[in-house]
Design a protein around this motif. Structure first.
Motif, mmCIF file in Angstrom:
data_model
loop_
_atom_site.group_PDB
_atom_site.id
_atom_site.type_symbol
_atom_site.label_atom_id
_atom_site.label_comp_id
_atom_site.label_asym_id
_atom_site.label_seq_id
_atom_site.Cartn_x
_atom_site.Cartn_y
_atom_site.Cartn_z
ATOM 1 N N GLY A 8 0.778 -1.226 0.000
ATOM 2 C CA GLY A 8 0.000 0.000 0.000
ATOM 3 C C GLY A 8 0.811 1.278 0.000
ATOM 4 N N GLY A 9 2.116 1.152 0.072
ATOM 5 C CA GLY A 9 2.939 2.346 0.012
ATOM 6 C C GLY A 9 2.951 2.941 -1.388
ATOM 7 N N GLY A 10 3.568 4.092 -1.501
ATOM 8 C CA GLY A 10 3.656 4.750 -2.795
ATOM 9 C C GLY A 10 3.859 6.233 -2.639
ATOM 10 N N ALA A 12 2.307 9.999 -2.516
ATOM 11 C CA ALA A 12 1.098 10.757 -2.213
ATOM 12 C C ALA A 12 1.441 12.240 -2.146
ATOM 13 N N SER A 17 -3.891 10.777 1.165
ATOM 14 C CA SER A 17 -4.057 9.597 2.007
ATOM 15 C C SER A 17 -3.469 8.357 1.361
ATOM 16 N N LEU A 18 -3.054 7.455 2.199
ATOM 17 C CA LEU A 18 -2.661 6.117 1.799
ATOM 18 C C LEU A 18 -3.128 5.153 2.876
ATOM 19 N N ARG A 19 -3.364 3.915 2.494
ATOM 20 C CA ARG A 19 -3.663 2.884 3.471
ATOM 21 C C ARG A 19 -2.663 1.751 3.320
ATOM 22 N N LEU A 20 -1.922 1.510 4.360
ATOM 23 C CA LEU A 20 -0.968 0.420 4.376
ATOM 24 C C LEU A 20 -1.640 -0.829 4.940
ATOM 25 N N GLN A 86 -4.322 3.435 8.226
ATOM 26 C CA GLN A 86 -4.889 4.473 7.383
ATOM 27 C C GLN A 86 -4.160 5.772 7.688
ATOM 28 N N ASP A 88 -3.946 9.680 6.764
ATOM 29 C CA ASP A 88 -4.606 10.840 6.176
ATOM 30 C C ASP A 88 -3.805 12.101 6.465
ATOM 31 N N VAL A 118 6.907 4.948 1.585
ATOM 32 C CA VAL A 118 5.895 6.001 1.473
ATOM 33 C C VAL A 118 6.627 7.306 1.201
#
Length: 122
Positions: A8-10, A12, A17-20, A86, A88, A118
């Motif tokens: 779920g990283g990347g 942003a 928001s991202l969710r790992l 999560q 945010d 991330v």
């Protein structure tokens, strides 16, 4: 084979928001405290959040380090044997490699994932 795998990283944007996800194989996360850690370049690894095991008197108790409190949320999906983080209102200073870990308590971790990058940047 006991294994923890983060995903779920990347990349942003600030404010995004991202969710790992932290998925386990070979053991059941339900019985373990799960910690989320991060390590930024040139800095030591720090614990930013944890959730207690789903059993006993501390069922699902959560902890957040001040820098992420109010922005990050840790949760469990016992049916999927997965814990989530999560994230945010991301900030550039959240840029780091994020790791999950499982242990018998929130202070000692036995199993670690490989980490997921991330990056928060415009």
């Amino acid at each position: 084979q006991v294994q923890l795998v983060e995903s779920g990283g990347g990349l942003a944007q600030p404010g995004g928001s991202l969710r790992l996800s932290c998925a386990a194989s070979g053991f059941t996360l339900y019985y373990y405290a799960i910690g989320w850690f991060r390590q930024a370049p040139g800095k030591e690894r720090e614990r930013i959040s944890c959730i207690s095991s789903a059993i006993g008197g501390t069922n699902g108790k959560t902890y957040y380090e001040d820098s992420v409190k109010g922005r990050f949320t840790v949760s469990r999906d016992n049916a999927k044997n997965t814990v989530y983080l999560q994230m945010d209102s991301l900030k550039p200073e959240d840029t780091a490699v994020y790791y999950c870990a499982a242990g018998g308590s929130s202070l000692a971790y036995d199993y670690w994932g490989q980490g997921t990058q991330v990056t928060v940047s415009s």
